[in-house]
Design a protein around this motif. Structure first.
Motif, PDB file in Angstrom:
ATOM      1  N   VAL A 127       9.990  30.842   1.784  1.00  0.00           N
ATOM      2  CA  VAL A 127       9.665  29.904   0.838  1.00  0.00           C
ATOM      3  C   VAL A 127       9.423  30.329  -0.632  1.00  0.00           C
ATOM      4  CG1 VAL A 127       7.772  28.055   0.435  1.00  0.00           C
ATOM      5  CG2 VAL A 127       8.645  28.273   2.627  1.00  0.00           C
ATOM      6  N   LEU A 128       9.955  29.884  -1.479  1.00  0.00           N
ATOM      7  CA  LEU A 128       9.560  29.974  -2.786  1.00  0.00           C
ATOM      8  C   LEU A 128       8.885  29.126  -3.478  1.00  0.00           C
ATOM      9  CD1 LEU A 128      10.273  31.924  -5.418  1.00  0.00           C
ATOM     10  CD2 LEU A 128      12.242  30.524  -5.705  1.00  0.00           C
ATOM     11  N   VAL A 129       7.748  29.575  -4.183  1.00  0.00           N
ATOM     12  CA  VAL A 129       6.935  28.513  -4.994  1.00  0.00           C
ATOM     13  C   VAL A 129       7.628  29.133  -6.421  1.00  0.00           C
ATOM     14  CG1 VAL A 129       4.723  27.573  -5.541  1.00  0.00           C
ATOM     15  CG2 VAL A 129       4.979  28.666  -3.359  1.00  0.00           C
ATOM     16  N   GLY A 130       8.596  28.402  -6.858  1.00  0.00           N
ATOM     17  CA  GLY A 130       9.212  28.758  -8.032  1.00  0.00           C
ATOM     18  C   GLY A 130       8.403  27.957  -9.314  1.00  0.00           C
ATOM     19  N   ASP A 131       8.590  28.503 -10.249  1.00  0.00           N
ATOM     20  CA  ASP A 131       8.126  27.990 -11.504  1.00  0.00           C
ATOM     21  C   ASP A 131       8.841  26.743 -12.161  1.00  0.00           C
ATOM     22  OD1 ASP A 131      10.006  29.304 -12.560  1.00  0.00           O
ATOM     23  OD2 ASP A 131       8.890  30.298 -14.266  1.00  0.00           O
ATOM     24  N   SER A 132       9.886  26.589 -11.214  1.00  0.00           N
ATOM     25  CA  SER A 132      10.666  25.133 -11.444  1.00  0.00           C
ATOM     26  C   SER A 132       9.735  23.972 -11.103  1.00  0.00           C
ATOM     27  CB  SER A 132      11.904  25.130 -10.595  1.00  0.00           C
ATOM     28  OG  SER A 132      11.439  25.188  -9.305  1.00  0.00           O
ATOM     29  N   LEU A 133       8.759  24.078 -10.491  1.00  0.00           N
ATOM     30  CA  LEU A 133       7.433  23.092 -10.187  1.00  0.00           C
ATOM     31  C   LEU A 133       7.234  22.595 -11.580  1.00  0.00           C
ATOM     32  CD1 LEU A 133       4.347  23.225 -10.293  1.00  0.00           C
ATOM     33  CD2 LEU A 133       4.515  24.871  -8.874  1.00  0.00           C
ATOM     34  N   ALA A 134       7.214  23.434 -12.544  1.00  0.00           N
ATOM     35  CA  ALA A 134       6.896  22.835 -14.035  1.00  0.00           C
ATOM     36  C   ALA A 134       7.508  21.678 -14.384  1.00  0.00           C
ATOM     37  CB  ALA A 134       6.969  24.084 -14.980  1.00  0.00           C
ATOM     38  N   MET A 135       8.928  21.686 -14.043  1.00  0.00           N
ATOM     39  CA  MET A 135       9.996  20.722 -14.523  1.00  0.00           C
ATOM     40  C   MET A 135      10.021  19.453 -13.614  1.00  0.00           C
ATOM     41  SD  MET A 135      12.728  23.221 -15.930  1.00  0.00           S
ATOM     42  CE  MET A 135      13.663  22.086 -16.786  1.00  0.00           C
ATOM     43  N   VAL A 136      10.210  19.968 -12.169  1.00  0.00           N
ATOM     44  CA  VAL A 136      10.379  19.198 -11.070  1.00  0.00           C
ATOM     45  C   VAL A 136       9.371  18.393 -10.588  1.00  0.00           C
ATOM     46  CG1 VAL A 136      11.217  19.027  -8.515  1.00  0.00           C
ATOM     47  CG2 VAL A 136      12.357  20.939 -10.164  1.00  0.00           C
ATOM     48  N   ILE A 137       8.005  18.938 -10.676  1.00  0.00           N
ATOM     49  CA  ILE A 137       6.808  18.227 -10.194  1.00  0.00           C
ATOM     50  C   ILE A 137       5.895  17.958 -11.191  1.00  0.00           C
ATOM     51  CG2 ILE A 137       4.729  18.486  -8.453  1.00  0.00           C
ATOM     52  CD1 ILE A 137       7.861  18.308  -7.412  1.00  0.00           C
ATOM     53  N   LEU A 138       5.846  18.915 -12.000  1.00  0.00           N
ATOM     54  CA  LEU A 138       4.795  18.522 -13.333  1.00  0.00           C
ATOM     55  C   LEU A 138       5.287  17.634 -14.578  1.00  0.00           C
ATOM     56  CD1 LEU A 138       2.924  21.888 -13.075  1.00  0.00           C
ATOM     57  CD2 LEU A 138       2.286  19.661 -11.774  1.00  0.00           C
ATOM     58  N   GLY A 139       6.597  17.603 -14.573  1.00  0.00           N
ATOM     59  CA  GLY A 139       7.288  16.821 -15.602  1.00  0.00           C
ATOM     60  C   GLY A 139       7.602  17.451 -16.913  1.00  0.00           C
ATOM     61  N   HIS A 140       7.402  18.847 -16.950  1.00  0.00           N
ATOM     62  CA  HIS A 140       7.821  19.351 -18.205  1.00  0.00           C
ATOM     63  C   HIS A 140       9.092  19.640 -18.543  1.00  0.00           C
ATOM     64  CE1 HIS A 140       3.622  20.669 -19.155  1.00  0.00           C
ATOM     65  NE2 HIS A 140       3.446  21.155 -17.594  1.00  0.00           N
ATOM     66  N   ALA A 141       9.410  19.793 -19.632  1.00  0.00           N
ATOM     67  CA  ALA A 141      10.828  19.900 -20.153  1.00  0.00           C
ATOM     68  C   ALA A 141      11.520  21.359 -19.760  1.00  0.00           C
ATOM     69  CB  ALA A 141      10.873  19.591 -21.668  1.00  0.00           C
ATOM     70  N   THR A 142      10.519  22.487 -19.786  1.00  0.00           N
ATOM     71  CA  THR A 142      10.939  23.566 -19.419  1.00  0.00           C
ATOM     72  C   THR A 142       9.944  24.110 -18.323  1.00  0.00           C
ATOM     73  OG1 THR A 142       9.756  24.937 -20.877  1.00  0.00           O
ATOM     74  CG2 THR A 142      11.890  24.013 -21.793  1.00  0.00           C
ATOM     75  N   THR A 143      10.461  25.616 -18.092  1.00  0.00           N
ATOM     76  CA  THR A 143       9.445  26.235 -16.930  1.00  0.00           C
ATOM     77  C   THR A 143       8.241  26.935 -17.687  1.00  0.00           C
ATOM     78  OG1 THR A 143      10.662  28.246 -16.926  1.00  0.00           O
ATOM     79  CG2 THR A 143      11.228  26.504 -15.147  1.00  0.00           C
ATOM     80  N   LEU A 144       8.195  26.826 -19.102  1.00  0.00           N
ATOM     81  CA  LEU A 144       7.459  27.910 -19.701  1.00  0.00           C
ATOM     82  C   LEU A 144       5.745  27.226 -19.637  1.00  0.00           C
ATOM     83  CD1 LEU A 144       9.207  28.789 -22.943  1.00  0.00           C
ATOM     84  CD2 LEU A 144       9.348  29.358 -20.828  1.00  0.00           C
ATOM     85  N   PRO A 145       5.441  26.053 -19.656  1.00  0.00           N
ATOM     86  CA  PRO A 145       4.025  25.451 -19.747  1.00  0.00           C
ATOM     87  C   PRO A 145       3.443  25.938 -18.509  1.00  0.00           C
ATOM     88  CG  PRO A 145       5.664  23.906 -20.583  1.00  0.00           C
ATOM     89  CD  PRO A 145       6.420  24.849 -19.706  1.00  0.00           C
ATOM     90  N   VAL A 146       3.876  25.997 -17.355  1.00  0.00           N
ATOM     91  CA  VAL A 146       3.233  26.256 -16.121  1.00  0.00           C
ATOM     92  C   VAL A 146       2.296  27.524 -16.210  1.00  0.00           C
ATOM     93  CG1 VAL A 146       4.809  27.555 -14.601  1.00  0.00           C
ATOM     94  CG2 VAL A 146       3.133  25.774 -13.592  1.00  0.00           C
ATOM     95  N   THR A 147       1.129  27.143 -15.673  1.00  0.00           N
ATOM     96  CA  THR A 147      -0.065  28.403 -15.866  1.00  0.00           C
ATOM     97  C   THR A 147      -0.076  29.066 -14.455  1.00  0.00           C
ATOM     98  OG1 THR A 147      -1.811  26.868 -15.234  1.00  0.00           O
ATOM     99  CG2 THR A 147      -1.227  26.913 -17.422  1.00  0.00           C
ATOM    100  N   LEU A 148      -0.864  30.222 -14.610  1.00  0.00           N
ATOM    101  CA  LEU A 148      -1.115  31.096 -13.315  1.00  0.00           C
ATOM    102  C   LEU A 148      -1.815  30.214 -12.270  1.00  0.00           C
ATOM    103  CD1 LEU A 148      -0.741  33.691 -12.077  1.00  0.00           C
ATOM    104  CD2 LEU A 148      -2.691  34.566 -13.107  1.00  0.00           C
ATOM    105  N   ASP A 149      -3.149  29.702 -12.950  1.00  0.00           N
ATOM    106  CA  ASP A 149      -3.903  28.881 -12.150  1.00  0.00           C
ATOM    107  C   ASP A 149      -3.078  27.694 -11.238  1.00  0.00           C
ATOM    108  OD1 ASP A 149      -6.059  30.272 -12.665  1.00  0.00           O
ATOM    109  OD2 ASP A 149      -6.903  28.744 -14.185  1.00  0.00           O
ATOM    110  N   GLN A 150      -2.246  27.151 -12.079  1.00  0.00           N
ATOM    111  CA  GLN A 150      -1.420  25.798 -11.702  1.00  0.00           C
ATOM    112  C   GLN A 150      -0.403  26.514 -10.349  1.00  0.00           C
ATOM    113  OE1 GLN A 150       0.439  24.581 -15.157  1.00  0.00           O
ATOM    114  NE2 GLN A 150      -1.028  22.625 -15.178  1.00  0.00           N
ATOM    115  N   MET A 151       0.167  27.544 -10.646  1.00  0.00           N
ATOM    116  CA  MET A 151       1.008  28.095  -9.550  1.00  0.00           C
ATOM    117  C   MET A 151      -0.023  28.682  -8.323  1.00  0.00           C
ATOM    118  SD  MET A 151       3.975  28.252 -10.587  1.00  0.00           S
ATOM    119  CE  MET A 151       4.882  29.038  -9.521  1.00  0.00           C
ATOM    120  N   LEU A 152      -1.276  29.270  -8.614  1.00  0.00           N
ATOM    121  CA  LEU A 152      -2.039  29.517  -7.371  1.00  0.00           C
ATOM    122  C   LEU A 152      -2.325  28.257  -6.801  1.00  0.00           C
ATOM    123  CD1 LEU A 152      -3.788  31.435  -5.969  1.00  0.00           C
ATOM    124  CD2 LEU A 152      -5.419  31.017  -7.755  1.00  0.00           C
ATOM    125  N   HIS A 153      -2.753  27.132  -7.449  1.00  0.00           N
ATOM    126  CA  HIS A 153      -3.187  25.942  -6.863  1.00  0.00           C
ATOM    127  C   HIS A 153      -2.017  25.242  -5.972  1.00  0.00           C
ATOM    128  CE1 HIS A 153      -5.124  22.052  -6.841  1.00  0.00           C
ATOM    129  NE2 HIS A 153      -3.891  21.417  -7.311  1.00  0.00           N
TER     130      HIS A 153
END
Ligand code: KIV
Length: 263
Positions: free
Chosen positions: A38-64
């Motif tokens: 299972v990959l907790v990918g930073d694609s969650l920035a776009m797919v789940i959190l609605g950002h335009a790129t993967t850049l804004p996702v934070t370490l705290d959000q990845m951990l959460h």
């Protein structure tokens, strides 16, 4: 399963299946589907959190989100898929100490047993060597590396001989640095196949043809939930549409029933 055990899959010719998850609901499905990783990918920035790129996702959000992924598993720990978490943008580009602290906090506080890092620049290779020495397994990522979107866009990579040669030598460098596997994204199938032959570690493809040691997909893309479907990842079902129709039916029925006090 230990991350290093994935090499055994390659040696035995068993294809490695990797699916992304972002919460307990998705990890429960992916585990039940039988994915190896299972990959907790930073694609969650776009797919789940609605950002335009993967850049804004934070370490705290990845951990959460990785903690939520861990809470979704139903199998005993020794039967659960291996969990790899993406190190987000700027958590490993600012030096080795910061990278060890970031990766260490993911392994210390969640179910992640390894991290994934994009690229193979000299600074990234040093970070990987240090992490591996500190007992933190690393999955590499070459080809289309979305954290470099402002440099390379979302175009297919390694299109010409020169960039293919660069990718092959970067793959070898990542293997030497101690990566236990390598994701290769959106490159010509022949180049991915050649890279796979040259490396001992498994090469796991997405948009890289069938001749890889395994395949990785963004689960929301496969389920038809993503608003921006990548050209190389076909949806298996029209998930968004199916869910909207089911919910529309429910709303419709409630309105009919709500007006009738005998029901
Ligand atoms: O973030 C992600 O989901 C990924 C996959 C596309 C490999 O890196």
């Amino acid at each position: 399963m230990l991350p290093a055990e994935l090499i055994g899959f390659k040696q035995r010719g068993k294809s490695i299946t990797v699916l992304t998850a972002w919460d307990s609901l998705s990890s429960a499905m992916v585990e039940e589907a039988g994915a190896d990783v299972v990959l907790v990918g930073d694609s969650l920035a776009m797919v789940i959190l609605g950002h335009a790129t993967t850049l804004p996702v934070t370490l705290d959000q990845m951990l959460h989100h990785t903690q939520a992924v861990g809470r979704g598993f139903k199998n005993p720990i020794n039967k659960q898929p291996l969990v790899v978490c993406d190190l987000p943008f700027l958590s490993y580009q600012c030096g080795e100490d910061k990278a060890v602290a970031a990766a260490g906090s993911l392994l210390k506080n969640s179910c992640a047993a390894a991290v994934k890092i994009e690229g193979a620049e000299p600074e990234v290779l040093s970070v990987i060597e240090r992490l591996v020495r500190m007992g933190i397994p690393v999955m590499g990522h070459l080809g289309l590396t979305p954290q470099s979107v402002h440099k390379i866009g979302y175009r297919r990579q390694a299109e010409d001989k020169v960039s293919q040669e660069r990718m092959f030598s970067q793959g070898l460098q990542l293997e030497e640095a101690g990566c236990f596997s390598l994701v290769i994204e959106h490159v010509p199938a022949a180049a991915a196949s050649h890279l796979r032959e040259r490396l001992e570690i498994p090469v796991i493809g997405i948009g890289a043809g069938k001749d890889c040691d395994g395949q990785v997909r963004v689960t929301a893309d496969l389920l038809g939930f993503s608003t921006k479907q990548p050209p190389f990842s076909q949806a298996l079902i029209p998930g968004h549409q199916l869910c909207v129709e089911a919910l529309q039916n429910w709303v419709h029925e409630q309105r009919l029933e709500g007006g009738n006090p005998t029901k």
